[in-house]
Scaffold this active site. Sequence first.
Site, mmCIF file in Angstrom:
data_model
loop_
_atom_site.group_PDB
_atom_site.id
_atom_site.type_symbol
_atom_site.label_atom_id
_atom_site.label_comp_id
_atom_site.label_asym_id
_atom_site.label_seq_id
_atom_site.Cartn_x
_atom_site.Cartn_y
_atom_site.Cartn_z
ATOM 1 C CG HIS A 176 -0.012 4.108 7.914
ATOM 2 N ND1 HIS A 176 -0.981 3.412 7.245
ATOM 3 C CD2 HIS A 176 1.146 3.427 7.729
ATOM 4 C CE1 HIS A 176 -0.436 2.348 6.668
ATOM 5 N NE2 HIS A 176 0.841 2.326 6.947
ATOM 6 C CG HIS B 273 -0.338 -0.053 2.538
ATOM 7 N ND1 HIS B 273 -0.799 -0.851 3.558
ATOM 8 C CD2 HIS B 273 0.719 0.619 3.068
ATOM 9 C CE1 HIS B 273 -0.062 -0.664 4.636
ATOM 10 N NE2 HIS B 273 0.874 0.234 4.356
ATOM 11 C CD GLU C 25 2.467 -1.655 6.699
ATOM 12 O OE1 GLU C 25 2.319 -0.472 7.032
ATOM 13 O OE2 GLU C 25 2.830 -1.985 5.547
ATOM 14 C CG HIS D 199 8.072 -1.856 4.729
ATOM 15 N ND1 HIS D 199 7.088 -2.799 4.878
ATOM 16 C CD2 HIS D 199 7.458 -0.660 4.945
ATOM 17 C CE1 HIS D 199 5.934 -2.215 5.155
ATOM 18 N NE2 HIS D 199 6.128 -0.907 5.209
HETATM 19 C C1 DHB Z 1 6.090 3.429 2.827
HETATM 20 C C2 DHB Z 1 5.657 2.155 3.234
HETATM 21 C C3 DHB Z 1 4.501 2.027 4.009
HETATM 22 O O1 DHB Z 1 4.011 0.835 4.464
HETATM 23 C C4 DHB Z 1 3.759 3.144 4.357
HETATM 24 O O2 DHB Z 1 2.617 2.969 5.048
HETATM 25 C C5 DHB Z 1 4.192 4.419 3.973
HETATM 26 C C6 DHB Z 1 5.359 4.556 3.206
HETATM 27 C C7 DHB Z 1 7.293 3.600 1.972
HETATM 28 O O3 DHB Z 1 8.056 2.637 1.796
HETATM 29 O O4 DHB Z 1 7.482 4.673 1.416
HETATM 30 FE FE FE Z 2 2.263 1.089 5.720
#
Ligand code: DHB
Ligand code: FE
Length: 291
Positions: free
Chosen positions: A59, A12, A244, A197
Site C-alpha cells: 500500500h 489485513h 484485493e 470495501h
Molecule cells: C483498511 C482496509 C484496508 O484494506 C487497508 O489496506 C487499510 C485500511 C480499513 O478498512 O481501515
Molecule cells: Fe488493504
Amino acid sequence: MATIIGGIGTTHVPSIGKAIADGKQSDPYWRPFFKGFDYVHSWLARTKPDVAVVFYNDHGLNFFLDKLPTFAVGASAEYRSADEGWGIPVSRPVPGDADLSWHLINTLVEDEFDVTMCQEMLIDHALTIPLALMWPGITSSDAPWPVKIVPVEINTVQHPLPSLARAFKLGRSIGRALETYRPDLRVVAVGTGGLSHQLDGARAGFVNKEFDALCLDKIVAEPEALVRYSIHELVELSGSQGVEFLNWMAMRGALTGEVRELSRNYHIPISNTAAATAVYANQAAAGRKAA
Ligand code: DHB
Ligand code: FE
C-alpha cells in the site's frame, strides 16, 4: 517434493494490529471477527506448514506510484517491516525462503510472468497483520518462527490492475512450481485483504454482502466462474479496495488439487471492510502426489 497443504484467506485491516496490541480480542466489536481464527489456529497447529506463500498488495511502503510493478516476488532470507503511520506495533523481521523464491521466480518467468524480483522488500500491514492473526504473538515475541515466507505482491493500487483471470493464472503457475520443488516442504498459500470495501470517494464505506457470498461460494470449487468479471466490474461490485480479492484468487490458483472449504467466517464491519476468514484444504491428485 513440496506439498501444498491448503490455503487461507484473511483480511489485513491495520486496526486489527491495534486491537491485538490493546488485548481487545474479546470486546463485543472484535469478538465475532477473532472467533473466526479459532479454526485457523487449530488447523495450523495440526498441519504445521513450513512455508507460507503470501499473496498480498503493498500500500505504498515498498512500492509507490512512481514505480509500481504488477507482480513482484520477494527473494530474500529476511523481510523487514516499517512504520506506515497507522499507530500499530511494527512487526519484527520475518524469515524468508530465498531458495524457494528463486524456484518460483524461475517457473513464473518460464510461464511468461515477467515478475519484479526483490532481493530487498519491505512488507506492509497486508502481510504482517495476517501473520499476527494466524500465529498470535509471533510478530512481536522472540519465539522461533513457525514458518518462512515467500511474499508475492500484486498491484491493486494503481490502474491498470491485472485481471482476476491473470491473478488466478499467476497462482496456478506458482502451484505447479511448488509441485516440482524437491525439498519436502509443507506449504500453505495465503491470500490477504478484501472482501468488499471502499475507503474513499462517493462510495466510501461501501460493502456488498451478496457479491462477497458469491465470491466465497465460487472460489471453492468453481473459481473459473469468477474470472468472467472484468476489473472494472469488480470495482463496481466490491468497491475500489475490494479488488484485493485478486490476492484471494491467486491463493486459490496455487491450490492445484481437490479443494474443500474447511471453515468460513464473514463479519461486517471491521473498520471499513467486510472481513472474511476462510481455510481451504488442498488434496493433491493421486497421480501427481506419487510423481
Ligand atoms: C483498511 C482496509 C484496508 O484494506 C487497508 O489496506 C487499510 C485500511 C480499513 O478498512 O481501515
Ligand atoms: Fe488493504
